[in-house]
Each structure stands twice: as structure tokens, then as C-alpha cells.
Scaffold this active site. Sequence first.
Site, PDB file in Angstrom:
ATOM      1  CG  ASN A   1       9.371  -4.584  45.125  1.00  0.00           C
ATOM      2  OD1 ASN A   1       9.905  -4.101  44.142  1.00  0.00           O
ATOM      3  ND2 ASN A   1       8.285  -4.064  45.675  1.00  0.00           N
TER       4      ASN A   1
ATOM      5  N   GLY B   1      12.364   2.327  43.360  1.00  0.00           N
ATOM      6  CA  GLY B   1      13.384   1.706  44.204  1.00  0.00           C
ATOM      7  C   GLY B   1      13.470   2.442  45.521  1.00  0.00           C
TER       8      GLY B   1
ATOM      9  CB  THR C   1      13.856   7.023  49.917  1.00  0.00           C
ATOM     10  OG1 THR C   1      12.452   6.712  49.853  1.00  0.00           O
ATOM     11  CG2 THR C   1      14.031   8.503  50.177  1.00  0.00           C
TER      12      THR C   1
ATOM     13  CD  GLU D   1       5.656   6.032  41.939  1.00  0.00           C
ATOM     14  OE1 GLU D   1       5.252   7.051  41.376  1.00  0.00           O
ATOM     15  OE2 GLU D   1       5.269   5.665  43.060  1.00  0.00           O
TER      16      GLU D   1
ATOM     17  CB  CYS E   1       6.811   0.353  48.010  1.00  0.00           C
ATOM     18  SG  CYS E   1       5.818   0.262  46.525  1.00  0.00           S
TER      19      CYS E   1
ATOM     20  CD  GLU F   1       5.553   4.314  37.982  1.00  0.00           C
ATOM     21  OE1 GLU F   1       5.388   3.665  39.024  1.00  0.00           O
ATOM     22  OE2 GLU F   1       6.374   3.980  37.092  1.00  0.00           O
TER      23      GLU F   1
END
Length: 481
Positions: A150, A226, A228, A248, A282, A461
Site C-alpha cells: 500500500n 501486512g 493480520t 504491523e 492501515c 516501530e
Amino acid sequence: MEKLENYINGKLIAPLKGKYIDNYHPATGKVYSLIPDSDAADVQLAVDAAKAAFPAWSVTPTEKRSKIMMKIASIIERDMKMFVEAESKDNGKSVHTAGMVDIPRAVSNMEFFATAIMHYAAESHIMEDTAINYTMRSPIGVVGCISPWNLPLYLFTWKIAPAIAAGNCVVAKPSEVTPMTAYLFSKACIEAGLPAGVLNIVHGLGGSCGQAIVEHPEVKAISFTGGTKTGAAIAATAAPMFKKLSLELGGKNPNIIFADCDFENMLKTTVQSSFANQGEICLCGSRIFVERPIYEKFKAAFVERVSQLKPGNPADEKTRMGAIVSKPHMEKILSYIELAQQEGGKVLCGGKRAVLDGDLKDGWFIEPTIIEGLAYNCRTNMEEIFGPVVTIMPFDTEEEVLTMANSTMYGLAASVWTENLTRAHRMAGKIQSGIIWINCWLLRDLRTPFGGMKSSGVGREGGFEALRFFTEPKNVCVKLK
Ligand code: TXE
């Protein structure tokens, strides 16, 4: 037809078995390049190169590591137009988004961690006159970085930068759906003089190439962004091997709007938080909760504003809504619009595939879509759609909206719009998300911990959190007498 190459041991090379995957141009629906269909043998080459480079890179002075990273950043900046056009063509996003968000942020990621590493210090703890404790933080070794489609270069560099800044050597795999800017990035690394083997980029499918990285016994940590479901599959492989994991994952973020909000500012930002990058972020606010006294006013204004957002040619500077990244993803999004109507939702605008003309007639475009009238806990409101689709719902009390907002399995981000400071802090304390924006969205300070809770991921992160993830702490206790 351009054939991309893997970047292994400082060289651009073909996949060992000579197999390739089609790479599509979302705006036309046509194949425009080929990417390596790498497998475990290619990953082994990359791991060998990373292992060989690690002893020297891990003791390279931070100033030197920093300088090389800054050089890579300056090359991306110099070739900004090329990177922007490549990102737009590969992902389907507008050149406006690629030029305002993706590529500048990739430069910032490299620069941020090139400088952060210069200020990263460990702790010490003094036991009065008995002992001195100090914490040594050393690079882990060979680490794996796997990123999604994305925000391709943005999220690719978000992982690689802290990893190499901390002295690790990397085996990285960008999404097979958007490999192009990672390929261009590897050329920038060569030009910048990044030592061979410090970064290795292996292109290929998740189930073969990605899986080979995750299960390789000499890859000691995995940083993944990416879906879940994929995150769970990676954890199932990596956890029993005791690898460090940073995950993440997806989100289904609430956007909570109180009647006392700054209406115009909220409306402008809500269009952004709903449909930026075709809703393929996201962090997008896909569930919009509006306090009842302004629900009708918001609905009318929001529908009016969004109806003007037309999908267009991503290469056109004026376009703000580009193409959906792939045919399967477009079909997934359209299936959710179908589901929403079966669940009793009413489409207030959009709701269909947009068909453009000329050579874009087969492109993958979806009209920005607003749906109302759904139960807060129906599938449409519980599952991540990851496209230009939002639902709007009224609420009456803080308790009610908190119950609805916290009702999904995700916990990544949230926005709250209110001029009542006490309420803003109260809501922030009760919303189950890792990131909460008050009267704003996607306002990012790279020093802050970034990530989600529940099924949105594990770990954080950003800033020193990322440097902590990519280093191994050791406590040394020295007796004084
Ligand atoms: O992601 P995947 P996809 C969500 C969004 C989307 C869904 C799936 O809802 O619809 O995830 O998207 C690699 N071992 N997000 O299919 O499958 C894969 O090759 C190792 C949210 O793109 O998660 C790619 O490089 N690697 C997300 C990367 O994982 C594997 C952004 C992501 O692919 C693998 C994107 C495996 N077994 C999608 N399987 C966010 N949080 O921003 C796949 N991969």
C-alpha cells in the site's frame, strides 16, 4: 518487457531458476514488467551475503553508517520524479500522493534513522559503591524485513533504515504486487556505496520467497507489515524458532466526531482519513461515528464533498483518487460493498467500479463509497476492507461510542474530534488503539512509538523503539571492590 532483478551481495542478479511473475499497471490492468519468482535458493544466497557482510558492518562506526544512509536519501531526493512516477505506476496511487507522501517519507525514513543512530545511547545503573551496571546494545545479525503494497517504498524503508542503522544486515522482500521502487532503491544503494551484503532484496511471492526468509534459521528477527492473517502465519513459523517479531497488521479504525468539533477542519480531514491512497492505508478511519445532533449536517456535507472525488488517471497531477492496487483486491472491496447492502446498509454515494476511458478502460478503479444504516457490529463494520469504503453511524453518549469503537478485533489507530479538552483526554485513555489523533489525522512524529494492539500487531516501530527492536540488550554488572 523489463525484467527486475534481485539485489544480492551488492549485485543485481536474476533469480537462480530464471522464473518470473507478471507485474501489473493498475491504471490499465496490463502487465508492464516481470519480477523474479525467487525461492529458498535465492534466499539462501541473500542470507549468505548478509552473514558475510555482518562482521564488518556491525563494527562500522555509526558516523560512517549514517553517511552512507544519508547518501542513499540524497539519491532518492535527486531522482524524486523517477521514484514518484514509478510508485504511482506500480501501485495505482496518484502521482500527487506518491509525491506528497510516499517518496518524501522514504527520504525522511533514511535521514531520520541515519541521525537517530548517532544519538542512540544505552543505559547504566549504579549500585552505590558496590557495582556498576551497563546495558550493551548490539546488532542482532541477519534480520528479515517484509513489506506490503500500500505504501511500498515508505514502509520498505521504514524497516530497513533502523535495521541497517543499528548495524544489522538485511534480507528484505517487498510485496510482489509493488516491487518497482524497491528495485530502484537497490540501484541507489549501489550508487551510494552501501557495502555488498548489508542489504539484500529478494523479490517473490509471500508463500515461497517470504516464507523462506521467515523460516531460515539464520534470520534472527522478522519485521513484517501486512495483513493480520499473514501476520499470524508468520508468527506461527517464527515463534517456535524464538525469533524477535515486529508485526504491523490490519486496522478498522474509528473516527469519532462530537457535535462541538471544529466542523470545517473535521470535514476536510475526514475526507482525507477516509479516502487517502484509495483508503489503502492501515490508519484510515473507515468507521465514522457522529454525535447525533450533527449527524444529518455531517452526512449531507460529507456526501457532497466525497461525490466530487472522482477516480482518475493516476499520472495526472490533478487526480486525487487513483486505481486500486490489484484486480483481486478490487474484487475484494466490491464484494464488501455487496455484503454491506445485504446487511442492510444504504449506499449514499459511490458503490461501484468506476470505468474510465481510453487505455484506462480496463483499469481497476472504485468510486469513493459512503454507507449508512448498518449495525455497528455487522461484518462490514468488523472486517478490514482496505479500500475507498467508509460507514457512518450516529451515537448519543461517550459510553455508547466507546463500546462501538472498541468492538472490533483490531486496535491500531483512532481519531477524535472535539474542542472539549477533558473529553479528548478521557476518550484517548479509553479507546483501544495504539495511535490516537485528536483533531487531526496522520500527523506523524517519527520519534513516537508506532503500532497497534489486539489483532493490529505486536511491538512498535519508530524512533528508539525501532532501534531497540533491531538490537540485542545485554546487562553487564561490574563489581567495584
Ligand atoms: O498482504 P499480505 P496483502 C491488509 C489488507 C489487505 C490484506 C492482504 O486488508 O487486504 O492485508 O493484503 C508477504 N510469509 N493489509 O495480500 O499477504 C507478501 O508477499 C512471509 C494491511 O498485500 O499480508 C507481502 O510482501 N511473507 C497492511 C507482505 O507479506 C508473506 C498493508 C504483505 O502481504 C507470507 C497491506 C508468508 N507466509 C495489506 N504471505 C498494513 N497494515 O498496512 C505473504 N507474505
